[in-house]
Scaffold this active site. Structure first.
Site, PDB file in Angstrom:
ATOM      1  CG  HIS A 239      -1.656  -1.281   1.422  1.00  0.00           C
ATOM      2  ND1 HIS A 239      -1.101  -2.411   1.988  1.00  0.00           N
ATOM      3  CD2 HIS A 239      -2.937  -1.603   1.128  1.00  0.00           C
ATOM      4  CE1 HIS A 239      -2.015  -3.371   2.048  1.00  0.00           C
ATOM      5  NE2 HIS A 239      -3.137  -2.908   1.531  1.00  0.00           N
TER       6      HIS A 239
ATOM      7  CB  THR B  62      -8.158   4.597  -3.903  1.00  0.00           C
ATOM      8  OG1 THR B  62      -9.441   3.956  -4.090  1.00  0.00           O
ATOM      9  CG2 THR B  62      -8.071   5.843  -4.752  1.00  0.00           C
ATOM     10  CG  ASP B  63      -6.770   0.028   0.759  1.00  0.00           C
ATOM     11  OD1 ASP B  63      -7.582  -0.855   0.416  1.00  0.00           O
ATOM     12  OD2 ASP B  63      -5.944  -0.133   1.672  1.00  0.00           O
ATOM     13  N   GLY B  64      -9.756   0.739  -0.532  1.00  0.00           N
ATOM     14  CA  GLY B  64     -11.198   0.944  -0.417  1.00  0.00           C
ATOM     15  C   GLY B  64     -11.533   2.303   0.171  1.00  0.00           C
ATOM     16  CB  ILE B  65     -12.918   5.328  -1.435  1.00  0.00           C
ATOM     17  CG1 ILE B  65     -12.442   6.776  -1.285  1.00  0.00           C
ATOM     18  CG2 ILE B  65     -14.397   5.223  -1.747  1.00  0.00           C
ATOM     19  CD1 ILE B  65     -10.977   6.982  -1.527  1.00  0.00           C
TER      20      ILE B  65
END
Length: 523
Positions: A180, A264-267
């Protein structure tokens, strides 16, 4: 290779290309079909909730692609978090691949490549063309509640070496996504639950966190996932990296020269949702530099994000030039996709259900088993096995889908006594277990993230005080020795999966000799 002309896309089709939508169900229901047909959503994120079998998964992905091709003629990115080990989404029929630290513990970098290659081939045959893996975080904080064995190592050079080999294998078939960025390894807060803060100066980040990502970028990485972390010396105004133009555009694009996709990672994760609002954050991250925004769960946020982009174009908060730049990059990568809607599951079944792949995955898990301290197990006298049943350590995990070790030990060892315990044993439970254990000559305790659930450390200390022949087997994060010096015999298995359960049985039978090399240092 089909060319896509961005000038032929409607504004709504461009907006749809930014969104990666999760949904509920194992077939194409009206909600996800409407998202694709009406809102032109151009990408899908799958979870285990969407998967019952390989044949069902194959059909689901074919049906989704058919709708997209009928609607706007551009293939979907169908994505998944298939890291292997403790973050695995596909359980049935296919191969249960080992996780990152397991692979690194073999000390064989060719295995990292081969696992990536086999995993990528299996995914693409199932209709998944983007894998949200591998993890390139350097897990240099033993208290980390979310990364741990999802990382290859606490050594940035080892993470880069094994991570890049794994990426090369995956990218033979699918888009690999390092995560990440710029690193979730030195946090003690899970960004699913709150906003972590890292106060390291840039020169330290250069030495550790940035190294694997820079190496992957130089090696031709296709995609990077941003972290929801406030790096105080990197981002502006206390923002998490996902929302920071200084981080995504200034550092990642301009300084590091990354030309691939930023996802993106989970928004909807609490680090973003609770501090910035999911819908507003979708606009902010695209303006900061992201190409793809993961909205993993809820339809109102997916529709709300689409509407917000349209409004922002009207108000000037988002320019058409920015939208076109973000989408053009996506289309460039999608031109490389080959979606064959004529295939059936029978065309891919042999590879997806490959006996050879499954055997290799088991081999890697067995070769990873590491004697960290003391002696290997040799059965004598009365033996008690205390088996810790796992639970999801973070939202990234699947919850206890394979809690079978206790039952498997009972099947394999008629002369062993087996008791099962929780990841957070209470003082009363610890006392009861110790009372039972006092009647045995030999005790085997399987820990599961004692660095997170520290009453396990209390149990280890209490068992050690009995002065019996105690063997601790780490079935996930191998950090117990950081918290107690009372472990005389310590073996790391790095994951609690079907393959590692069988490895434990073989080890206790004396049929498996530990030959792994620890990917982390013990002070």
């Amino acid at each position: 290779m089909k060319k896509f002309d961005i000038n032929k896309l409607t504004t709504q089709e461009k907006i749809g290309q930014l969104i990666v939508a999760g949904f509920h169900g194992t077939t194409v229901g009206p909600e996800i079909e409407n998202l694709i047909r009406e809102y032109k959503v151009g990408n899908i994120l799958l979870f285990s909730r969407n998967i019952e079998s390989a044949a069902q998964l194959f059909k689901l992905n074919q049906d989704l692609q058919k709708i997209a091709m009928e609607t706007f003629g551009i293939p979907l990115y169908i994505t998944i978090d298939q890291e292997g080990g403790m973050v695995t989404r596909i359980f049935e029929d296919g191969t249960f691949f080992p996780g990152a630290m397991t692979i690194a513990a073999t000390n064989n970098v060719e295995y990292a490549y081969k696992i990536g290659d086999l995993m990528g081939k299996e995914l693409i045959d199932l209709g998944i063309n983007m894998d949200l893996a591998p993890v390139l975080d350097v897990n240099n904080n033993p208290k980390n509640p979310v990364i741990g064995v999802r990382s290859f190592s606490d050594d940035p050079d080892k993470v880069a070496l094994f991570g890049n080999a794994n990426i090369r294998g995956l990218q033979n078939h699918v888009v690999a996504t390092d995560k990440h960025f710029p690193g979730h390894g030195d946090t003690h807060v899970d960004s699913h639950l709150a906003l972590p803060k890292v106060e390291k100066p840039l020169n330290e980040l250069e030495k550790f966190e940035f190294k694997p990502f820079k190496a992957a970028i130089n090696d031709g990485l296709h995609a990077i996932m941003s972290a929801h972390i406030n790096f105080t010396h990197l981002t502006e105004d206390g923002l998490p990296v996902t929302l920071s133009k200084r981080a995504l555009t200034g550092l990642l694009r301009e300084e590091m020269g990354f030309e691939g996709l930023i996802i993106t990672d989970g928004i909807e994760m609490k680090a973003i949702h609770d501090n910035y609002g999911t819908i507003e954050a979708t606009l902010k991250t695209v303006n900061a530099g992201a190409n793809l925004v993961c909205i993993c769960h809820d339809l109102p946020y997916q529709i709300g994000a689409s509407d917000r982009f349209n409004k922002a174009l009207e108000t000037g908060e988002l320019t058409m030039d920015t939208l076109n730049e973000r989408v053009a990059r996506i289309l460039t990568y999608k031109e490389k996709l080959n979606v064959d809607l004529t295939r059936t599951y029978e065309d891919v079944k042999e590879n997806v259900e490959s006996i050879e792949s499954k055997a290799f995955a088991r081999q890697v898990v067995e070769e990873a088993v590491t004697l960290i301290k003391g002696e290997t197990f040799k059965q004598h006298g009365k033996t008690l096995v205390i088996s810790t049943n796992p639970q999801a350590t973070s939202i990234a995990d699947e919850d206890s889908h394979n809690s079978k070790l206790g039952r498997r030990i009972r099947e394999a060892f008629a002369n062993f006594e087996v008791i099962e315990t929780k990841v957070k044993p209470t003082e009363v439970e610890i006392a009861d277990i110790v009372s039972i254990a006092s009647a045995f000559d030999q005790i085997v305790y399987t820990s599961y993230n004692g660095n997170v659930y520290q009453t396990q450390i209390q149990l280890i200390d209490a068992l050690s005080a009995l002065n019996k022949d105690l063997h601790v087997l780490a079935l996930r994060n191998p950090y117990d020795l950081y918290y107690t010096k009372n472990i005389k015999n310590y073996v790391a298995f790095y994951e609690y999966t079907p393959n590692s359960i069988e490895a434990v049985v073989k080890y206790l039978k004396g049929q498996l000799k530990p030959q792994g090399v620890s990917p982390i240092r013990y002070e």
